[in-house]
Design a protein around this motif. Structure first.
Motif, PDB file in Angstrom:
ATOM      1  N   VAL A   1      36.347 -29.896   9.281  1.00  0.00           N
ATOM      2  CA  VAL A   1      36.421 -28.483   9.406  1.00  0.00           C
ATOM      3  C   VAL A   1      36.466 -27.959  10.821  1.00  0.00           C
ATOM      4  CG1 VAL A   1      35.456 -26.174   8.657  1.00  0.00           C
ATOM      5  CG2 VAL A   1      35.279 -28.297   7.108  1.00  0.00           C
ATOM      6  N   LEU A   2      37.363 -27.257  11.177  1.00  0.00           N
ATOM      7  CA  LEU A   2      37.783 -26.660  12.765  1.00  0.00           C
ATOM      8  C   LEU A   2      36.465 -25.677  12.952  1.00  0.00           C
ATOM      9  CD1 LEU A   2      41.577 -25.781  12.881  1.00  0.00           C
ATOM     10  CD2 LEU A   2      40.468 -27.801  13.974  1.00  0.00           C
ATOM     11  N   ALA A   3      35.897 -26.114  14.047  1.00  0.00           N
ATOM     12  CA  ALA A   3      34.918 -25.191  14.425  1.00  0.00           C
ATOM     13  C   ALA A   3      35.600 -24.263  15.567  1.00  0.00           C
ATOM     14  CB  ALA A   3      33.755 -25.810  15.134  1.00  0.00           C
ATOM     15  N   LYS A   4      36.524 -24.246  16.235  1.00  0.00           N
ATOM     16  CA  LYS A   4      37.643 -23.448  17.011  1.00  0.00           C
ATOM     17  C   LYS A   4      39.174 -23.378  16.577  1.00  0.00           C
ATOM     18  CE  LYS A   4      34.725 -24.450  21.058  1.00  0.00           C
ATOM     19  NZ  LYS A   4      34.772 -24.804  22.654  1.00  0.00           N
TER      20      LYS A   4
ATOM     21  N   LYS B   1      30.939 -24.631   1.975  1.00  0.00           N
ATOM     22  CA  LYS B   1      30.350 -23.494   2.886  1.00  0.00           C
ATOM     23  C   LYS B   1      29.308 -24.272   3.892  1.00  0.00           C
ATOM     24  CE  LYS B   1      27.756 -19.107   3.053  1.00  0.00           C
ATOM     25  NZ  LYS B   1      27.229 -18.044   2.532  1.00  0.00           N
ATOM     26  N   LEU B   2      28.723 -25.516   3.669  1.00  0.00           N
ATOM     27  CA  LEU B   2      27.725 -25.940   4.617  1.00  0.00           C
ATOM     28  C   LEU B   2      28.642 -26.456   5.628  1.00  0.00           C
ATOM     29  CD1 LEU B   2      24.729 -26.433   5.366  1.00  0.00           C
ATOM     30  CD2 LEU B   2      25.026 -28.621   4.069  1.00  0.00           C
ATOM     31  N   LYS B   3      29.572 -27.114   5.304  1.00  0.00           N
ATOM     32  CA  LYS B   3      30.599 -27.765   6.287  1.00  0.00           C
ATOM     33  C   LYS B   3      31.238 -26.670   7.259  1.00  0.00           C
ATOM     34  CE  LYS B   3      33.135 -31.009   4.376  1.00  0.00           C
ATOM     35  NZ  LYS B   3      33.902 -31.945   3.218  1.00  0.00           N
ATOM     36  N   GLY B   4      31.340 -25.810   6.779  1.00  0.00           N
ATOM     37  CA  GLY B   4      32.018 -24.393   7.686  1.00  0.00           C
ATOM     38  C   GLY B   4      33.315 -23.990   7.108  1.00  0.00           C
TER      39      GLY B   4
ATOM     40  N   ARG C   1      29.570 -33.836  11.037  1.00  0.00           N
ATOM     41  CA  ARG C   1      29.367 -34.010   9.390  1.00  0.00           C
ATOM     42  C   ARG C   1      28.140 -33.669   9.001  1.00  0.00           C
ATOM     43  NH1 ARG C   1      32.853 -38.250   7.787  1.00  0.00           N
ATOM     44  NH2 ARG C   1      33.869 -39.477   9.632  1.00  0.00           N
ATOM     45  N   VAL C   2      28.038 -33.290   7.831  1.00  0.00           N
ATOM     46  CA  VAL C   2      26.799 -33.082   6.931  1.00  0.00           C
ATOM     47  C   VAL C   2      26.202 -34.101   6.817  1.00  0.00           C
ATOM     48  CG1 VAL C   2      26.028 -32.372   4.620  1.00  0.00           C
ATOM     49  CG2 VAL C   2      27.724 -30.793   5.741  1.00  0.00           C
ATOM     50  N   ARG C   3      24.782 -34.378   6.949  1.00  0.00           N
ATOM     51  CA  ARG C   3      23.947 -35.455   6.880  1.00  0.00           C
ATOM     52  C   ARG C   3      23.464 -35.464   5.397  1.00  0.00           C
ATOM     53  NH1 ARG C   3      23.088 -34.945  12.352  1.00  0.00           N
ATOM     54  NH2 ARG C   3      21.385 -33.733  11.948  1.00  0.00           N
TER      55      ARG C   3
ATOM     56  N   ILE D   1      23.278 -20.627   1.826  1.00  0.00           N
ATOM     57  CA  ILE D   1      23.395 -21.459   2.664  1.00  0.00           C
ATOM     58  C   ILE D   1      24.171 -21.089   3.779  1.00  0.00           C
ATOM     59  CG2 ILE D   1      25.069 -23.289   2.706  1.00  0.00           C
ATOM     60  CD1 ILE D   1      24.533 -24.082  -0.175  1.00  0.00           C
ATOM     61  N   ALA D   2      23.731 -21.361   5.127  1.00  0.00           N
ATOM     62  CA  ALA D   2      24.458 -21.003   6.380  1.00  0.00           C
ATOM     63  C   ALA D   2      25.221 -22.107   6.813  1.00  0.00           C
ATOM     64  CB  ALA D   2      23.512 -20.454   7.476  1.00  0.00           C
ATOM     65  N   PRO D   3      26.706 -21.880   7.223  1.00  0.00           N
ATOM     66  CA  PRO D   3      27.270 -23.139   7.674  1.00  0.00           C
ATOM     67  C   PRO D   3      26.430 -24.014   9.135  1.00  0.00           C
ATOM     68  CG  PRO D   3      28.565 -21.244   7.335  1.00  0.00           C
ATOM     69  CD  PRO D   3      27.186 -20.829   7.176  1.00  0.00           C
ATOM     70  N   LEU D   4      26.811 -25.328   9.174  1.00  0.00           N
ATOM     71  CA  LEU D   4      26.361 -25.716  10.243  1.00  0.00           C
ATOM     72  C   LEU D   4      26.925 -25.241  11.422  1.00  0.00           C
ATOM     73  CD1 LEU D   4      26.472 -29.634   8.961  1.00  0.00           C
ATOM     74  CD2 LEU D   4      24.372 -27.933   9.076  1.00  0.00           C
TER      75      LEU D   4
END
Length: 419
Positions: free
Chosen positions: A43-46, A326-329, A178-180, A25-28
């Motif tokens: 989940v923070l992306a920055k 993990k997918l959610k980052g 968001r994960v779909r 799995i790679a994070p979005l």
């Protein structure tokens, strides 16, 4: 080696399955910017950085009186400093200012005496105890400095995180989108909850798995596409999978992944994509499947949960949740593995070697403060009443056997979304 262990030797261990899931799995990568009040659970992306010092100024930690230097036991009251209404002047030797918790420290003040340790009569303050330099003062920036990174990329925001960011002036954050998730059940025997019980045919059951899984995923900040229930027909399953893969990052099914003659989920998955895991050394939940369905702009991950209701929820909790993190980052250091501890068993438990067993139990501390646990009774993968009464899993090792009353066992208290 026993016959049971030999029979189960082709099964994949739960530990290896989790490892392979996470590796696959790679994070979005897509992000969005949200107002802080909408970001809890995201989940923070920055990184999030402080916009000001905390506290923003020297202030009082107590209700009392601000003083200047070593003072006599009798002081002259010259004003007051309240939160939002600071004292505008400066104080000198022999003077004091009434001050409340959080109010700015007046110029010249270097200590605060608690109101319980002084007595005010008119404008004259008598000290019952002389405070030390710096006593009951919160210094500017002692908690957070302006520009400091407060939370790193990959942090799943909790309520205390929201409080910290709000106090530090962070009005919006950049988060992973968001994960779909596409959700469906498979089985000719399944009926909607809208069907009156009197109209259920022989062998029909309500589609409880999809309702329960949807309730669990709804707690995890996912966007859910509910595709309903499919019959045990390869064409219908194929059409459902094709629709799901175009609308979702993950597809979660229940039913149809066993080895029965009407279980077509695995066959269709291998036709449209790739099966990466199947048949695990876990009880309940052996016929768990993981794979992916390719599409033009990437792929949809596939999680095939067993049809038995307890098996579906156990595998969702133990295998799908870590993959979703993990997918959610969520970064490696911010992931929260289940907490396990030891407890004294209050009843005997039967177990055959060969599979890691997640039996359902109730745990508490007895009158001596000892952690104890009791099975909720019959542990069949169809027994939902015992699962409903439970507050933990009793985790029995793969090659372990029966347990006796008084044995120490590993327990795993439930966390969201089972609580």
């Amino acid at each position: 080696m026993t016959t049971d262990i030999c029979h189960q030797s082709g099964l994949i261990s739960v530990e290896l399955a989790r490892e392979q899931l996470l590796e696959a799995i790679a994070p979005l990568s897509e992000t969005e910017t949200l107002p802080l009040e909408q970001a809890c659970g995201r989940v923070l992306a920055k990184p999030a950085q402080a916009q000001l010092d905390l506290p923003p100024c020297d202030n009082s930690a107590m209700d009392g009186y601000a003083l200047c230097g070593e003072s006599d036991t009798s002081l002259q009251l010259v004003g007051k400093s309240l939160a939002g209404h600071p004292f505008s002047g400066a104080i000198g030797a022999g003077e004091c200012v009434r001050i409340t918790t959080g109010a700015p420290l007046p110029a010249g003040a270097d200590r605060v005496v608690m109101q319980e340790q002084a007595e005010l009569q008119g404008d004259s303050l008598t000290l019952h105890r002389a405070p030390k330099t710096g006593e009951h003062i919160r210094r500017r920036g002692e908690d957070v400095r302006s520009g400091e990174t407060l939370l790193d990329t990959g942090t799943a925001l909790k309520v205390p995180d929201i409080a910290l960011l709000a106090a530090a002036g962070v009005a919006q954050v950049t988060v992973v989108r968001r994960v779909r998730a596409a959700l469906l059940s498979i089985g000719d025997e399944l009926r909607s909850l809208n069907t009156p019980a009197a109209e259920l045919g022989e062998g029909n059951i309500y589609d409880s798995n999809r309702i329960a899984i949807k309730a669990a995923l709804a707690q995890l900040n996912l966007d859910i596409v509910d595709l309903g229930c499919l019959p045990d027909e390869p064409r219908a399953i194929r059409d459902g999978f094709l629709a799901a893969r175009e609308s979702a990052d993950i597809i979660v099914t229940s039913g149809g992944v066993s080895v029965g003659e009407a279980d077509f989920t695995r066959t269709v998955l291998e036709e449209l994509g790739q099966l990466e895991l199947w048949r695990l050394a876990i009880k309940p939940g052996k016929p768990f499947a993981f794979g992916h369905l390719p599409r033009e702009n990437g792929r949809a991950l596939f999680f095939g949960l067993p049809g038995n209701p307890v098996s579906a929820l156990v595998t969702l909790y133990q295998l799908v949740l870590p993959a979703l993190e993990k997918l959610k980052g969520v970064s490696d250091e911010n992931r929260q593995p289940p907490i396990q501890c030891r407890a004294r068993l209050l009843n005997p438990i039967a177990k055959k070697p060969g599979r890691l067993d997640y039996q359902r139990g109730c745990t508490w501390r007895d009158c001596d403060g000892q952690q104890v646990v009791q099975s909720t009774g019959v542990q069949g993968s169809h027994i939902l009443s015992g699962f409903s009464r439970a507050n933990c899993f009793i985790v029995l090792p793969r090659e372990g056997g029966n347990c006796d009353t008084g044995d120490w066992v590993t327990i795993e208290p439930f966390r969201a979304p089972l609580v």
